[in-house]
Design an enzyme around this catalytic site. Structure first.
Site, PDB file in Angstrom:
ATOM      1  N   SER A 101       0.856  -1.184   0.000  1.00  0.00           N
ATOM      2  CA  SER A 101       0.000   0.000   0.000  1.00  0.00           C
ATOM      3  C   SER A 101       0.889   1.230   0.000  1.00  0.00           C
ATOM      4  O   SER A 101       2.070   1.164   0.370  1.00  0.00           O
ATOM      5  CB  SER A 101      -0.879   0.003   1.258  1.00  0.00           C
ATOM      6  OG  SER A 101      -1.442   1.285   1.504  1.00  0.00           O
ATOM      7  N   TYR A 127      -3.236   0.429  10.406  1.00  0.00           N
ATOM      8  CA  TYR A 127      -3.065  -0.050   9.034  1.00  0.00           C
ATOM      9  C   TYR A 127      -1.636   0.214   8.543  1.00  0.00           C
ATOM     10  O   TYR A 127      -0.986  -0.664   7.968  1.00  0.00           O
ATOM     11  CB  TYR A 127      -4.074   0.645   8.121  1.00  0.00           C
ATOM     12  CG  TYR A 127      -3.994   0.242   6.671  1.00  0.00           C
ATOM     13  CD1 TYR A 127      -4.429  -1.009   6.250  1.00  0.00           C
ATOM     14  CD2 TYR A 127      -3.495   1.125   5.710  1.00  0.00           C
ATOM     15  CE1 TYR A 127      -4.367  -1.382   4.910  1.00  0.00           C
ATOM     16  CE2 TYR A 127      -3.427   0.770   4.374  1.00  0.00           C
ATOM     17  CZ  TYR A 127      -3.873  -0.485   3.979  1.00  0.00           C
ATOM     18  OH  TYR A 127      -3.795  -0.835   2.660  1.00  0.00           O
TER      19      TYR A 127
END
Length: 231
Positions: free
Chosen positions: A133, A146
């Site tokens: 990501s 996250y």
């Protein structure tokens, strides 16, 4: 152009988003594709082998590995795409929420790769692709849990690549920016000014195309890292 003819690919998180798009693209390019997901039923069809698998479960992963061997003999490609997403300031994030993100985004991929590695190293040519990501390299507000899990995932990718650099397994990290998947649904990005709207996001198929690019390079070439963002 069937550049994956004769190859077996295992894709996690394959019931939606990037995982689903990757599995479908690989299948059109000739691969025998095994899709792993908590929400897929155990079925075998001409197109896919589907296996119910929660990557946070040792038992599920062990059973999935056994089923992959039974149906295909073993994988040439493993794509770690299963993931969870949360968005919350660090001061509002609980330890349990951090544990949940780590379990899916970091420990899950580790568990799966570790289980498949003995089979992969037996192949003449094998590849592990990890879906990271933008948060695996850029600190973003609201990404305490996250971001920590994805930065840990990037470290895991780099360590595996270093430890196995002399073997037949290649490793690629694909780190996409905002991508229009169902992980955004609970956040309603189109209704918030602090998030990109869906029209500004990449499509899962664009990320899948990057994964395909990485795994179809010549055996003498390894794509270590692909970072993607909406143009």
């Amino acid at each position: 152009m069937n550049d994956l003819d004769g190859r077996v690919a295992v894709v996690t998180g394959a019931s939606r988003g990037i995982g689903r798009a990757t599995a479908e693209l690989f299948q059109t390019r000739g691969a025998r594709v095994v899709r792993l997901s908590r929400s897929l039923a155990n079925t075998v069809s001409e197109r896919f082998v589907d296996i119910t698998c929660d990557v946070t479960s040792d038992d599920d992963v062990a059973a999935a590995v056994a089923k992959v061997v039974e149906e295909t003999g073993g994988p040439d490609i493993v794509v770690n795409s299963a993931g969870a997403f949360s968005l919350k300031p660090a001061t509002e994030t609980t330890a349990e929420e951090v544990n949940q993100q780590l379990a899916v985004n970091l420990v899950g991929p580790f568990r799966l790769v570790r289980a498949f590695l003995p089979l992969l190293v037996q192949r003449r040519r094998a590849h592990v692709v990890t879906i990271g990501s933008i948060a695996d390299y850029q600190p973003l507000p609201g990404n305490a849990a996250y971001g920590a899990s994805k930065q840990g995932l990037r470290a895991l990718h780099e360590i595996l690549a270093a430890e196995l650099s002399d073997g037949p397994v290649r490793f690629t990290l694909v780190s996409p920016g905002p991508t229009d998947t169902s992980l955004w649904d609970p956040l309603d990005p189109d209704g918030r000014r602090d998030l990109p709207n869906r029209e500004q996001m990449m499509a899962p198929e664009e990320v899948a195309a990057a994964v395909l690019f990485a795994v179809t390079r010549a055996p003498t070439t390894n794509i270590d890292l692909i970072r993607m963002n909406p143009a």
